[in-house]
Scaffold this active site. Structure first.
Site, PDB file in Angstrom:
ATOM      1  N   CYS A  49      19.236  -9.198 -16.441  1.00  0.00           N
ATOM      2  CA  CYS A  49      18.631  -8.250 -15.497  1.00  0.00           C
ATOM      3  C   CYS A  49      18.999  -8.578 -14.053  1.00  0.00           C
ATOM      4  O   CYS A  49      18.927  -7.707 -13.180  1.00  0.00           O
ATOM      5  CB  CYS A  49      17.116  -8.258 -15.646  1.00  0.00           C
ATOM      6  SG  CYS A  49      16.526  -7.805 -17.283  1.00  0.00           S
ATOM      7  N   TYR A 435      -9.613  -3.337  -4.082  1.00  0.00           N
ATOM      8  CA  TYR A 435      -9.366  -2.489  -2.917  1.00  0.00           C
ATOM      9  C   TYR A 435      -9.511  -3.277  -1.622  1.00  0.00           C
ATOM     10  O   TYR A 435     -10.463  -4.048  -1.438  1.00  0.00           O
ATOM     11  CB  TYR A 435     -10.345  -1.310  -2.858  1.00  0.00           C
ATOM     12  CG  TYR A 435     -10.441  -0.724  -1.467  1.00  0.00           C
ATOM     13  CD1 TYR A 435      -9.370  -0.003  -0.918  1.00  0.00           C
ATOM     14  CD2 TYR A 435     -11.571  -0.945  -0.665  1.00  0.00           C
ATOM     15  CE1 TYR A 435      -9.426   0.485   0.369  1.00  0.00           C
ATOM     16  CE2 TYR A 435     -11.635  -0.453   0.628  1.00  0.00           C
ATOM     17  CZ  TYR A 435     -10.560   0.265   1.147  1.00  0.00           C
ATOM     18  OH  TYR A 435     -10.604   0.735   2.426  1.00  0.00           O
TER      19      TYR A 435
END
Length: 461
Positions: A49, A435
């Protein structure tokens, strides 16, 4: 009286094969288990990869991609034979025939246990000129080295990439990074056929912005060559010719299973070997297989698929090595998660595309939203598009595709976990995700897409 020492033969020296050999060696020492491994190339245990990033100059040296060298494997009592290709499996006599690729000498090696990790090979259509100098498929580190040798000798700076999947897109970006004028030819409506066309269109726009010429619905008919037999252009059915000093094939890969087929081992629809949960080849107690040469269970569609990724190959190797070494482990299947990038654009998908869902006979709804990677007021917030598929009646999550700026792609992991757990889009909406303004809007884009998908499911009832 001491038990007789068993012999494990491993065919293939990259991720799955050497992970299996290494795990088996951890569980059983040299006195209990002899390990012989055959690898047709020069290198072992490397990151295929990473080849585009080496070609593009982001990875300085080829050897930076190698996790463990042949010498390191041999130091762990693994008889690793590089530049040696297994050319025949003799299952009734439990032996393999191998050929030294430098000398041509052949010999038989008996086994008690066999691991087939032969990998995949780049698709090479039977076109005139496909074998010309300067035409390269990229799957192994040896392939990458041959391409780098060609780039070092090339007189011009024009490249044509045939195909716009992961390898094609990544190699196009790498060649642009090396100063090449790059044209990508592909047969689809949009690049990245692993996405739905509407999401692939976002990738197309990004490629255009970075100067890559992308030609859709282009059917390549031949590779034109010069008087020395080197590629000079790529011709299409439309009568166009695209000049090229180097040609890279990014059409995809297929399982390298000719040996298995000749030996009568069970293969699936894509030509990959079929195994059970412990990665044993079906119907064969002492033969295992893993990596890019096998088909795996798609947990969403409920059928086997060929999904060649290094993440799977390493896991397969660990499972196989445990079985060979007397332990027990399983590989239950995949949901088809993959990420990539082109220039500033991150690309991710997991689960089913619309095409896959239709082929599986599923009725579904879709929801697509555009949001930002961080709070909209936070500096450098990037746009991010999320597409979600859900089963029409049940609301079961079927797939997610994400295209956006930095910070987009790895959000697909949330969807991958939800798919593995069989969650509905309504359950996804309720996930307690992290968050803070530097990381996400108050409503994470994946949750926003799930909310829209819930509405689509309810409207379709």
């Amino acid at each position: 009286m001491a038990a007789a020492r068993e012999r494990l033969v491993v065919v293939g020296g990259d991720a799955a094969g050497m992970s299996a050999a290494s795990q088996a060696r951890r569980l059983k020492g040299p006195a209990e288990l002899e390990i012989v491994a055959f690898e047709r190339g020069h290198f072992t245990s490397y990151s295929a990869c990473g080849i585009p990033y080496w070609v593009g100059g982001l990875v300085p040296e080829r050897d930076d991609l190698i996790a463990r060298t042949p010498q390191e494997h041999r130091a762990r009592d693994i008889d690793l034979r590089t530049r040696t290709e297994v050319v025949e499996l003799d299952l009734p006599r439990s032996r393999v025939r191998a050929r030294d690729l430098d000398s041509g000498a052949e010999s038989w090696t008996a086994y008690d246990k066999l691991v087939l990790a032969t990998g995949a090979r780049p698709v090479r259509p039977g076109l005139p000129g496909i074998g010309a100098h300067g035409v390269h498929g990229i799957q192994t580190l040896d392939d990458g080295q041959r391409l780098m040798d060609t780039l070092a000798r090339a007189q011009g700076r024009r490249a044509v990439v045939v195909g716009a999947g992961y390898i094609g897109v990544e190699m196009a970006e790498a060649l642009v990074g090396r100063g090449y004028e790059v044209t990508v030819l592909h047969r689809g409506e949009q690049p990245m056929a692993t996405l739905d066309p509407d999401m692939g269109g976002l990738v197309h726009s990004a490629m255009n912005r970075m100067g890559i010429r992308t030609v859709s619905r282009a059917e390549v008919t031949k590779i034109l060559t010069d008087e020395e037999g080197r590629a000079r252009a790529v011709a299409t059915a439309a009568g166009e010719e695209y000049p090229a000093d180097v040609v890279v094939l990014g059409i995809g890969v297929e399982p390298r299973t000719a040996l298995a087929r000749a030996a009568g081992l069970p293969l699936g629809p894509s030509g990959g070997l079929l195994t059970d949960l412990s990665m044993r080849v079906r119907g064969h107690e002492n033969i295992w297989s893993g990596g890019d040469c096998v088909e795996v269970l798609d947990l969403v569609a409920g059928r086997t698929r060929h999904i060649p990724l290094g993440t799977h190959a390493n896991k397969h190797g660990q499972v196989i090595g445990s079985g060979v070494g007397g332990g027990y482990a399983t590989f239950p299947g995949v949901v088809g998660t993959a990420v990539s990038k082109v220039c500033e654009l991150e690309i991710a998908r997991t689960g089913l595309r619309e095409k896959d869902a239709l082929e599986a006979g599923l009725r579904f709804v879709t929801a697509t939203i555009t949001s930002t990677t961080t709070a909209g007021y936070y500096p450098d917030a990037a746009e991010m598009t999320v597409k979600m598929l859900a089963e029409r009646r049940t609301g079961r999550l079927l797939g997610v595709q994400i295209v956006g700026g930095a910070g987009s792609a790895k959000r697909v992991d949330v969807a991958a976990v939800a798919l593995t757990a069989g969650m509905t889009v309504e359950q996804v909406v309720s996930l307690d995700l992290g968050y803070a303004p530097p990381f996400s809007p108050v409503w994470d884009p994946v949750l926003v897409a799930a909310r829209k998908a819930v509405s689509a499911v309810r409207a379709a009832v």
